[in-house]
Design a protein around this motif. Sequence first.
Motif, PDB file in Angstrom:
ATOM      1  N   GLY A  17      60.173  60.900  19.404  1.00 14.41           N
ATOM      2  CA  GLY A  17      60.756  62.028  18.700  1.00 14.41           C
ATOM      3  C   GLY A  17      61.786  62.703  19.583  1.00 14.41           C
ATOM      4  N   THR A  18      62.671  63.447  18.946  1.00  5.03           N
ATOM      5  CA  THR A  18      63.718  64.168  19.672  1.00  5.03           C
ATOM      6  C   THR A  18      63.367  65.650  19.756  1.00  5.03           C
ATOM      7  N   ILE A  19      63.415  66.182  20.962  1.00 10.83           N
ATOM      8  CA  ILE A  19      63.149  67.609  21.144  1.00 10.83           C
ATOM      9  C   ILE A  19      64.295  68.395  20.510  1.00 10.83           C
ATOM     10  N   LEU A  20      63.949  69.266  19.563  1.00 10.85           N
ATOM     11  CA  LEU A  20      64.931  70.123  18.908  1.00 10.85           C
ATOM     12  C   LEU A  20      65.106  71.431  19.666  1.00 10.85           C
ATOM     13  N   GLU A  21      63.979  72.004  20.096  1.00  8.07           N
ATOM     14  CA  GLU A  21      63.992  73.281  20.809  1.00  8.07           C
ATOM     15  C   GLU A  21      62.854  73.303  21.809  1.00  8.07           C
ATOM     16  N   ALA A  22      63.042  74.089  22.856  1.00  6.65           N
ATOM     17  CA  ALA A  22      61.991  74.319  23.846  1.00  6.65           C
ATOM     18  C   ALA A  22      61.926  75.821  24.108  1.00  6.65           C
ATOM     19  N   PHE A  23      60.712  76.330  24.273  1.00  4.40           N
ATOM     20  CA  PHE A  23      60.481  77.763  24.407  1.00  4.40           C
ATOM     21  C   PHE A  23      59.570  78.047  25.597  1.00  4.40           C
ATOM     22  N   GLU A  24      59.689  79.232  26.148  1.00  5.59           N
ATOM     23  CA  GLU A  24      58.733  79.704  27.152  1.00  5.59           C
ATOM     24  C   GLU A  24      57.351  79.779  26.491  1.00  5.59           C
ATOM     25  N   PHE A  25      56.307  79.630  27.288  1.00  6.88           N
ATOM     26  CA  PHE A  25      54.934  79.751  26.805  1.00  6.88           C
ATOM     27  C   PHE A  25      54.168  80.619  27.808  1.00  6.88           C
ATOM     28  N   PRO A  26      54.492  81.915  27.849  1.00  4.91           N
ATOM     29  CA  PRO A  26      53.907  82.787  28.868  1.00  4.91           C
ATOM     30  C   PRO A  26      52.393  82.962  28.745  1.00  4.91           C
ATOM     31  N   GLU A  27      51.826  82.711  27.569  1.00  2.01           N
ATOM     32  CA  GLU A  27      50.379  82.863  27.378  1.00  2.01           C
ATOM     33  C   GLU A  27      49.577  81.701  27.950  1.00  2.01           C
ATOM     34  N   ALA A  28      50.235  80.615  28.295  1.00  2.00           N
ATOM     35  CA  ALA A  28      49.532  79.435  28.817  1.00  2.00           C
ATOM     36  C   ALA A  28      48.878  79.750  30.159  1.00  2.00           C
ATOM     37  N   ALA A  32      53.819  76.219  31.317  1.00  3.04           N
ATOM     38  CA  ALA A  32      54.093  75.231  30.266  1.00  3.04           C
ATOM     39  C   ALA A  32      55.218  75.732  29.376  1.00  3.04           C
ATOM     40  N   TYR A  33      55.772  74.804  28.614  1.00  2.00           N
ATOM     41  CA  TYR A  33      56.738  75.121  27.571  1.00  2.00           C
ATOM     42  C   TYR A  33      56.132  74.732  26.227  1.00  2.00           C
ATOM     43  N   LYS A  34      56.618  75.358  25.170  1.00  2.37           N
ATOM     44  CA  LYS A  34      56.375  74.893  23.809  1.00  2.37           C
ATOM     45  C   LYS A  34      57.585  74.050  23.436  1.00  2.37           C
ATOM     46  N   VAL A  35      57.356  72.931  22.742  1.00  2.00           N
ATOM     47  CA  VAL A  35      58.460  72.086  22.290  1.00  2.00           C
ATOM     48  C   VAL A  35      58.333  71.823  20.793  1.00  2.00           C
ATOM     49  N   LYS A  36      59.476  71.800  20.135  1.00  2.00           N
ATOM     50  CA  LYS A  36      59.581  71.490  18.707  1.00  2.00           C
ATOM     51  C   LYS A  36      60.284  70.142  18.627  1.00  2.00           C
ATOM     52  N   VAL A  37      59.599  69.143  18.048  1.00  2.00           N
ATOM     53  CA  VAL A  37      60.074  67.760  18.108  1.00  2.00           C
ATOM     54  C   VAL A  37      60.194  67.162  16.712  1.00  2.00           C
ATOM     55  N   ASP A  38      61.292  66.454  16.481  1.00  2.00           N
ATOM     56  CA  ASP A  38      61.544  65.760  15.215  1.00  2.00           C
ATOM     57  C   ASP A  38      61.045  64.327  15.330  1.00  2.00           C
ATOM     58  N   PHE A  39      59.998  64.009  14.550  1.00  2.00           N
ATOM     59  CA  PHE A  39      59.439  62.653  14.518  1.00  2.00           C
ATOM     60  C   PHE A  39      59.863  61.897  13.264  1.00  2.00           C
ATOM     61  N   GLY A  40      61.069  62.168  12.763  1.00  2.00           N
ATOM     62  CA  GLY A  40      61.590  61.446  11.614  1.00  2.00           C
ATOM     63  C   GLY A  40      60.712  61.614  10.390  1.00  2.00           C
ATOM     64  N   GLU A  41      60.291  60.493   9.789  1.00  2.00           N
ATOM     65  CA  GLU A  41      59.497  60.527   8.559  1.00  2.00           C
ATOM     66  C   GLU A  41      58.153  61.238   8.731  1.00  2.00           C
ATOM     67  N   PHE A  42      57.718  61.468   9.979  1.00  2.00           N
ATOM     68  CA  PHE A  42      56.436  62.133  10.246  1.00  2.00           C
ATOM     69  C   PHE A  42      56.600  63.647  10.399  1.00  2.00           C
ATOM     70  N   ILE A  44      58.555  67.441  11.632  1.00  2.00           N
ATOM     71  CA  ILE A  44      58.812  68.225  12.833  1.00  2.00           C
ATOM     72  C   ILE A  44      57.485  68.823  13.272  1.00  2.00           C
ATOM     73  N   LYS A  45      57.144  68.602  14.535  1.00  2.00           N
ATOM     74  CA  LYS A  45      55.852  69.034  15.060  1.00  2.00           C
ATOM     75  C   LYS A  45      56.047  69.834  16.348  1.00  2.00           C
ATOM     76  N   MET A  46      55.079  70.717  16.605  1.00  2.00           N
ATOM     77  CA  MET A  46      55.095  71.558  17.807  1.00  2.00           C
ATOM     78  C   MET A  46      53.975  71.138  18.755  1.00  2.00           C
ATOM     79  N   SER A  47      54.245  71.284  20.040  1.00  2.00           N
ATOM     80  CA  SER A  47      53.222  71.054  21.051  1.00  2.00           C
ATOM     81  C   SER A  47      53.577  71.865  22.288  1.00  2.00           C
ATOM     82  N   SER A  48      52.699  71.805  23.265  1.00  2.00           N
ATOM     83  CA  SER A  48      52.998  72.417  24.556  1.00  2.00           C
ATOM     84  C   SER A  48      52.920  71.320  25.610  1.00  2.00           C
ATOM     85  N   ALA A  49      53.634  71.569  26.709  1.00  2.00           N
ATOM     86  CA  ALA A  49      53.656  70.574  27.781  1.00  2.00           C
ATOM     87  C   ALA A  49      53.818  71.279  29.120  1.00  2.00           C
TER      88      ALA A  49
END
Length: 111
Positions: A17-28, A32-42, A44-49
């Motif tokens: 997937g392609t990362i669309l946006e990345a955000f600070e995750f101060p509560e972690a 870590a960062y939060k990332v918003k990722v485009d997985f095509g037919e699956f 757009i999903k969010m995760s932290s890393a």
Amino acid sequence: MEQITWDDFEKVELRVGTILEAFEFPEARRPAYKVKVDFGEFGIKMSSAQITKHYTLEELPGKQIVGVINFPKKQIGKFMSEFLVTGFADENGDIVLTAVQSKVPNGSKLV
């Protein structure tokens, strides 16, 4: 190391997937960062890393990464993670993202 069968491996949805946006995750608890990722037919999903040692927020958008998209969602504090970001620990234990060398269609499965 436990061995698995080919059928076991085929159950794991390792998708690009392609990362669309990345955000600070101060509560972690750990940086870590939060990332918003485009997985095509699956979708757009969010995760932290925990990737703050090797990457800045500005360089992440547009990067293609590999994620496991068929784990159940996981609550991380007030944040709901929708997939597992994959990577490898360097000699200091800091995470380097699993990425592809050349651009491939979002949602492509690791084979």
